[in-house]
Design a protein around this motif. Sequence first.
Motif, PDB file in Angstrom:
ATOM      1  N   TYR A 143     -54.929   0.921 -45.297  1.00  0.00           N
ATOM      2  CA  TYR A 143     -53.811   1.553 -45.072  1.00  0.00           C
ATOM      3  C   TYR A 143     -54.118   3.121 -45.458  1.00  0.00           C
ATOM      4  CZ  TYR A 143     -50.518  -2.179 -44.196  1.00  0.00           C
ATOM      5  OH  TYR A 143     -49.737  -2.954 -43.559  1.00  0.00           O
ATOM      6  N   ASP A 144     -55.135   3.360 -46.352  1.00  0.00           N
ATOM      7  CA  ASP A 144     -55.648   4.766 -46.433  1.00  0.00           C
ATOM      8  C   ASP A 144     -56.340   5.067 -45.203  1.00  0.00           C
ATOM      9  OD1 ASP A 144     -54.599   4.776 -49.047  1.00  0.00           O
ATOM     10  OD2 ASP A 144     -56.410   4.146 -50.189  1.00  0.00           O
ATOM     11  N   ASN A 145     -57.142   4.216 -44.674  1.00  0.00           N
ATOM     12  CA  ASN A 145     -58.192   4.687 -43.632  1.00  0.00           C
ATOM     13  C   ASN A 145     -57.026   5.074 -42.179  1.00  0.00           C
ATOM     14  OD1 ASN A 145     -60.401   4.163 -45.155  1.00  0.00           O
ATOM     15  ND2 ASN A 145     -60.747   1.849 -44.238  1.00  0.00           N
ATOM     16  N   ILE A 146     -55.959   4.071 -42.222  1.00  0.00           N
ATOM     17  CA  ILE A 146     -55.192   4.537 -41.350  1.00  0.00           C
ATOM     18  C   ILE A 146     -54.218   5.851 -41.310  1.00  0.00           C
ATOM     19  CG2 ILE A 146     -52.601   3.603 -40.042  1.00  0.00           C
ATOM     20  CD1 ILE A 146     -53.834   0.792 -40.749  1.00  0.00           C
ATOM     21  N   LEU A 147     -54.123   6.137 -42.639  1.00  0.00           N
ATOM     22  CA  LEU A 147     -53.306   7.332 -42.836  1.00  0.00           C
ATOM     23  C   LEU A 147     -54.266   8.392 -42.831  1.00  0.00           C
ATOM     24  CD1 LEU A 147     -51.256   6.320 -45.922  1.00  0.00           C
ATOM     25  CD2 LEU A 147     -50.414   7.260 -44.036  1.00  0.00           C
ATOM     26  N   ALA A 148     -55.602   8.249 -42.967  1.00  0.00           N
ATOM     27  CA  ALA A 148     -56.715   9.419 -42.562  1.00  0.00           C
ATOM     28  C   ALA A 148     -56.674   9.749 -41.197  1.00  0.00           C
ATOM     29  CB  ALA A 148     -57.939   8.894 -43.134  1.00  0.00           C
ATOM     30  N   LEU A 149     -56.327   8.886 -40.209  1.00  0.00           N
ATOM     31  CA  LEU A 149     -56.276   8.940 -38.786  1.00  0.00           C
ATOM     32  C   LEU A 149     -55.000   9.232 -38.032  1.00  0.00           C
ATOM     33  CD1 LEU A 149     -58.751   5.913 -38.076  1.00  0.00           C
ATOM     34  CD2 LEU A 149     -59.150   8.343 -38.077  1.00  0.00           C
ATOM     35  N   ALA A 150     -53.939   9.058 -38.776  1.00  0.00           N
ATOM     36  CA  ALA A 150     -52.481   9.486 -38.392  1.00  0.00           C
ATOM     37  C   ALA A 150     -52.164  10.828 -38.557  1.00  0.00           C
ATOM     38  CB  ALA A 150     -51.875   8.376 -39.206  1.00  0.00           C
ATOM     39  N   ASP A 151     -51.558  11.386 -37.381  1.00  0.00           N
ATOM     40  CA  ASP A 151     -50.980  12.587 -37.541  1.00  0.00           C
ATOM     41  C   ASP A 151     -49.334  12.849 -37.080  1.00  0.00           C
ATOM     42  OD1 ASP A 151     -51.045  12.353 -34.931  1.00  0.00           O
ATOM     43  OD2 ASP A 151     -52.726  13.842 -34.562  1.00  0.00           O
ATOM     44  N   ASP A 152     -48.992  11.628 -36.854  1.00  0.00           N
ATOM     45  CA  ASP A 152     -47.347  11.175 -36.652  1.00  0.00           C
ATOM     46  C   ASP A 152     -46.747  10.936 -37.665  1.00  0.00           C
ATOM     47  OD1 ASP A 152     -44.823  11.022 -35.426  1.00  0.00           O
ATOM     48  OD2 ASP A 152     -45.727   9.968 -33.784  1.00  0.00           O
ATOM     49  N   PRO A 153     -45.723  11.942 -38.135  1.00  0.00           N
ATOM     50  CA  PRO A 153     -44.926  11.517 -39.130  1.00  0.00           C
ATOM     51  C   PRO A 153     -44.019  10.251 -39.239  1.00  0.00           C
ATOM     52  CG  PRO A 153     -44.523  13.683 -38.784  1.00  0.00           C
ATOM     53  CD  PRO A 153     -45.374  13.239 -37.601  1.00  0.00           C
ATOM     54  N   ASP A 154     -43.677   9.963 -37.661  1.00  0.00           N
ATOM     55  CA  ASP A 154     -43.009   8.592 -37.637  1.00  0.00           C
ATOM     56  C   ASP A 154     -43.933   7.547 -37.721  1.00  0.00           C
ATOM     57  OD1 ASP A 154     -40.782  10.216 -36.758  1.00  0.00           O
ATOM     58  OD2 ASP A 154     -41.090   9.820 -34.742  1.00  0.00           O
ATOM     59  N   VAL A 155     -45.322   7.790 -37.659  1.00  0.00           N
ATOM     60  CA  VAL A 155     -46.143   6.513 -38.057  1.00  0.00           C
ATOM     61  C   VAL A 155     -46.548   6.470 -39.455  1.00  0.00           C
ATOM     62  CG1 VAL A 155     -48.619   5.741 -37.622  1.00  0.00           C
ATOM     63  CG2 VAL A 155     -47.090   6.536 -35.480  1.00  0.00           C
ATOM     64  N   ILE A 156     -46.645   7.848 -40.161  1.00  0.00           N
ATOM     65  CA  ILE A 156     -47.103   7.818 -41.379  1.00  0.00           C
ATOM     66  C   ILE A 156     -46.202   7.331 -42.289  1.00  0.00           C
ATOM     67  CG2 ILE A 156     -47.587   9.580 -43.171  1.00  0.00           C
ATOM     68  CD1 ILE A 156     -48.891  11.336 -40.927  1.00  0.00           C
ATOM     69  N   ASP A 157     -44.807   7.529 -42.139  1.00  0.00           N
ATOM     70  CA  ASP A 157     -43.936   7.031 -43.035  1.00  0.00           C
ATOM     71  C   ASP A 157     -43.910   5.623 -43.271  1.00  0.00           C
ATOM     72  OD1 ASP A 157     -41.595   7.508 -44.718  1.00  0.00           O
ATOM     73  OD2 ASP A 157     -40.503   6.503 -42.928  1.00  0.00           O
ATOM     74  N   PRO A 158     -43.814   4.829 -42.185  1.00  0.00           N
ATOM     75  CA  PRO A 158     -43.857   3.286 -42.875  1.00  0.00           C
ATOM     76  C   PRO A 158     -45.105   2.872 -43.071  1.00  0.00           C
ATOM     77  CG  PRO A 158     -43.621   3.507 -40.628  1.00  0.00           C
ATOM     78  CD  PRO A 158     -43.563   4.924 -40.852  1.00  0.00           C
ATOM     79  N   ILE A 159     -46.434   3.567 -42.791  1.00  0.00           N
ATOM     80  CA  ILE A 159     -47.755   3.056 -43.437  1.00  0.00           C
ATOM     81  C   ILE A 159     -47.675   3.339 -44.688  1.00  0.00           C
ATOM     82  CG2 ILE A 159     -50.082   3.592 -43.149  1.00  0.00           C
ATOM     83  CD1 ILE A 159     -49.043   1.962 -40.783  1.00  0.00           C
TER      84      ILE A 159
END
Length: 190
Positions: A143-159
Amino acid sequence: MWVYEKKLEYPVKIKNPDPRMAQVILSQYGGPDGELSASLRYLSQRFSMPDAITKGVLNDIGTEELAHLEIVGAIVYQLTRNLTEEQIKESGFANYFVDYNTAIYPSSAAGVPFTAAYLQSKGDPITDLTEDLAAEQKARATYDNILALADDPDVIDPIRFLREREVVHFQRFGEALRRITDLSAEKKYY
Protein backbone atom coordinates in the motif's frame (compact mmCIF):
# COMPACT_ATOMS: atom_id res chain seq x y z
CA MET A 1 -21.81 -16.77 11.54
CA TRP A 2 -21.41 -13.61 9.48
CA VAL A 3 -23.73 -10.77 8.71
CA TYR A 4 -23.15 -9.10 5.37
CA GLU A 5 -24.10 -5.47 5.08
CA LYS A 6 -24.54 -4.63 1.44
CA LYS A 7 -22.20 -1.66 1.52
CA LEU A 8 -18.46 -1.21 1.46
CA GLU A 9 -16.60 -1.03 4.75
CA TYR A 10 -15.11 2.23 3.43
CA PRO A 11 -16.60 4.28 0.58
CA VAL A 12 -14.99 4.34 -2.85
CA LYS A 13 -15.99 7.23 -5.11
CA ILE A 14 -13.52 7.55 -7.96
CA LYS A 15 -14.49 9.98 -10.68
CA ASN A 16 -11.61 9.70 -13.16
CA PRO A 17 -10.61 6.51 -14.95
CA ASP A 18 -6.98 5.48 -14.67
CA PRO A 19 -6.23 2.00 -16.03
CA ARG A 20 -2.52 2.40 -15.22
CA MET A 21 -3.36 2.79 -11.52
CA ALA A 22 -5.92 -0.01 -11.73
CA GLN A 23 -3.21 -2.43 -12.85
CA VAL A 24 -1.03 -1.44 -9.90
CA ILE A 25 -3.82 -1.67 -7.33
CA LEU A 26 -5.02 -5.00 -8.74
CA SER A 27 -2.08 -6.62 -6.94
CA GLN A 28 -3.87 -6.02 -3.65
CA TYR A 29 -6.80 -7.98 -5.02
CA GLY A 30 -5.09 -11.15 -6.20
CA GLY A 31 -1.36 -10.65 -5.77
CA PRO A 32 0.95 -12.46 -3.36
CA ASP A 33 0.46 -9.96 -0.55
CA GLY A 34 -3.12 -9.02 -1.38
CA GLU A 35 -6.43 -9.24 0.38
CA LEU A 36 -7.56 -12.54 -1.18
CA SER A 37 -4.51 -14.44 0.04
CA ALA A 38 -4.74 -12.79 3.47
CA SER A 39 -8.39 -13.70 3.95
CA LEU A 40 -7.90 -17.32 2.91
CA ARG A 41 -4.73 -17.64 4.99
CA TYR A 42 -6.31 -16.40 8.22
CA LEU A 43 -9.61 -18.21 7.77
CA SER A 44 -7.65 -21.45 7.20
CA GLN A 45 -5.20 -20.95 10.06
CA ARG A 46 -7.91 -20.31 12.64
CA PHE A 47 -8.72 -24.00 12.88
CA SER A 48 -5.37 -24.90 14.43
CA MET A 49 -5.32 -22.14 17.04
CA PRO A 50 -5.35 -23.46 20.62
CA ASP A 51 -8.02 -21.24 22.15
CA ALA A 52 -11.23 -19.44 21.26
CA ILE A 53 -9.72 -15.97 21.68
CA THR A 54 -6.96 -16.55 19.14
CA LYS A 55 -9.35 -18.34 16.77
CA GLY A 56 -11.60 -15.29 17.06
CA VAL A 57 -8.76 -12.93 16.13
CA LEU A 58 -8.02 -14.90 12.97
CA ASN A 59 -11.71 -15.17 12.14
CA ASP A 60 -12.30 -11.44 12.64
CA ILE A 61 -9.30 -10.35 10.62
CA GLY A 62 -9.90 -12.94 7.89
CA THR A 63 -13.47 -11.71 7.55
CA GLU A 64 -12.34 -8.08 7.42
CA GLU A 65 -9.86 -8.99 4.68
CA LEU A 66 -12.84 -10.15 2.60
CA ALA A 67 -14.32 -6.68 3.08
CA HIS A 68 -11.00 -5.21 1.92
CA LEU A 69 -11.10 -7.45 -1.14
CA GLU A 70 -14.45 -5.87 -1.94
CA ILE A 71 -13.00 -2.35 -1.53
CA VAL A 72 -10.03 -3.10 -3.79
CA GLY A 73 -12.36 -4.61 -6.38
CA ALA A 74 -14.51 -1.46 -6.28
CA ILE A 75 -11.43 0.73 -6.73
CA VAL A 76 -10.22 -1.25 -9.74
CA TYR A 77 -13.71 -1.33 -11.25
CA GLN A 78 -14.17 2.42 -10.87
CA LEU A 79 -10.74 3.12 -12.34
CA THR A 80 -11.53 1.04 -15.45
CA ARG A 81 -15.19 1.68 -16.16
CA ASN A 82 -16.07 3.36 -19.46
CA LEU A 83 -12.51 3.30 -20.82
CA THR A 84 -11.97 4.38 -24.40
CA GLU A 85 -9.84 2.36 -26.80
CA GLU A 86 -7.29 5.15 -26.71
CA GLN A 87 -7.05 5.06 -22.89
CA ILE A 88 -6.61 1.29 -22.98
CA LYS A 89 -3.82 1.47 -25.57
CA GLU A 90 -1.98 4.45 -24.06
CA SER A 91 -2.04 3.19 -20.48
CA GLY A 92 -0.53 -0.23 -21.06
CA PHE A 93 -3.81 -1.83 -20.03
CA ALA A 94 -4.26 -3.62 -23.39
CA ASN A 95 -2.78 -6.97 -22.29
CA TYR A 96 -5.13 -7.20 -19.32
CA PHE A 97 -8.05 -5.94 -21.43
CA VAL A 98 -7.55 -8.62 -24.09
CA ASP A 99 -7.89 -11.41 -21.52
CA TYR A 100 -10.41 -9.94 -19.07
CA ASN A 101 -11.90 -6.79 -20.59
CA THR A 102 -12.49 -4.70 -17.45
CA ALA A 103 -13.55 -7.63 -15.26
CA ILE A 104 -11.95 -7.88 -11.85
CA TYR A 105 -9.62 -10.87 -12.14
CA PRO A 106 -7.38 -11.93 -9.23
CA SER A 107 -3.81 -11.38 -10.34
CA SER A 108 -0.72 -9.45 -9.37
CA ALA A 109 0.32 -6.14 -10.90
CA ALA A 110 2.73 -8.18 -13.04
CA GLY A 111 -0.20 -10.18 -14.44
CA VAL A 112 0.47 -13.40 -12.54
CA PRO A 113 -2.87 -15.09 -11.71
CA PHE A 114 -3.74 -15.76 -8.08
CA THR A 115 -2.46 -19.05 -6.75
CA ALA A 116 -2.97 -20.94 -3.52
CA ALA A 117 0.83 -21.05 -3.30
CA TYR A 118 0.52 -17.55 -1.80
CA LEU A 119 -1.10 -19.05 1.31
CA GLN A 120 0.80 -20.24 4.34
CA SER A 121 -0.82 -22.46 6.92
CA LYS A 122 1.55 -24.62 8.95
CA GLY A 123 -0.67 -25.76 11.79
CA ASP A 124 1.74 -24.45 14.40
CA PRO A 125 0.20 -21.36 16.05
CA ILE A 126 3.49 -19.55 16.69
CA THR A 127 4.69 -20.15 13.13
CA ASP A 128 1.35 -19.13 11.63
CA LEU A 129 1.03 -15.96 13.71
CA THR A 130 4.61 -14.98 12.87
CA GLU A 131 3.76 -15.48 9.20
CA ASP A 132 0.67 -13.31 9.68
CA LEU A 133 2.73 -10.50 11.18
CA ALA A 134 4.99 -10.60 8.12
CA ALA A 135 1.99 -10.77 5.77
CA GLU A 136 0.49 -7.63 7.26
CA GLN A 137 3.78 -5.77 6.91
CA LYS A 138 4.14 -6.88 3.28
CA ALA A 139 0.60 -5.67 2.57
CA ARG A 140 1.34 -2.35 4.30
CA ALA A 141 4.51 -1.96 2.23
CA THR A 142 2.53 -2.68 -0.95
CA TYR A 143 0.00 0.00 0.00
CA ASP A 144 2.93 2.37 0.64
CA ASN A 145 4.19 1.63 -2.88
CA ILE A 146 0.73 2.26 -4.33
CA LEU A 147 0.48 5.57 -2.44
CA ALA A 148 3.86 6.61 -3.85
CA LEU A 149 2.45 6.16 -7.36
CA ALA A 150 -1.02 7.63 -6.77
CA ASP A 151 -1.94 11.25 -7.37
CA ASP A 152 -5.75 11.15 -7.37
CA PRO A 153 -7.23 12.01 -3.93
CA ASP A 154 -10.21 9.75 -4.72
CA VAL A 155 -7.78 6.82 -4.99
CA ILE A 156 -5.47 7.87 -2.16
CA ASP A 157 -8.27 8.09 0.42
CA PRO A 158 -9.44 4.44 0.41
CA ILE A 159 -5.87 3.19 -0.07
CA ARG A 160 -4.84 5.06 3.09
CA PHE A 161 -7.74 3.46 4.95
CA LEU A 162 -6.65 0.00 3.81
CA ARG A 163 -3.05 0.72 4.79
CA GLU A 164 -4.15 1.79 8.28
CA ARG A 165 -6.07 -1.45 8.73
CA GLU A 166 -2.91 -3.43 7.93
CA VAL A 167 -1.21 -1.69 10.85
CA VAL A 168 -4.11 -2.53 13.16
CA HIS A 169 -4.06 -6.18 12.03
CA PHE A 170 -0.32 -6.32 12.68
CA GLN A 171 -0.95 -5.09 16.22
CA ARG A 172 -3.73 -7.65 16.83
CA PHE A 173 -1.56 -10.50 15.54
CA GLY A 174 1.21 -9.33 17.87
CA GLU A 175 -1.20 -9.50 20.80
CA ALA A 176 -2.30 -12.99 19.72
CA LEU A 177 1.31 -14.17 19.44
CA ARG A 178 2.08 -12.89 22.93
CA ARG A 179 -0.99 -14.71 24.23
CA ILE A 180 0.04 -17.99 22.58
CA THR A 181 3.61 -17.60 23.86
CA ASP A 182 2.31 -17.02 27.40
CA LEU A 183 0.02 -20.06 27.16
CA SER A 184 2.95 -22.14 25.96
CA ALA A 185 5.14 -20.95 28.87
CA GLU A 186 2.39 -21.90 31.33
CA LYS A 187 2.21 -25.34 29.69
CA LYS A 188 -1.45 -24.85 28.84
CA TYR A 189 -0.66 -25.54 25.25
CA TYR A 190 1.63 -27.92 23.27
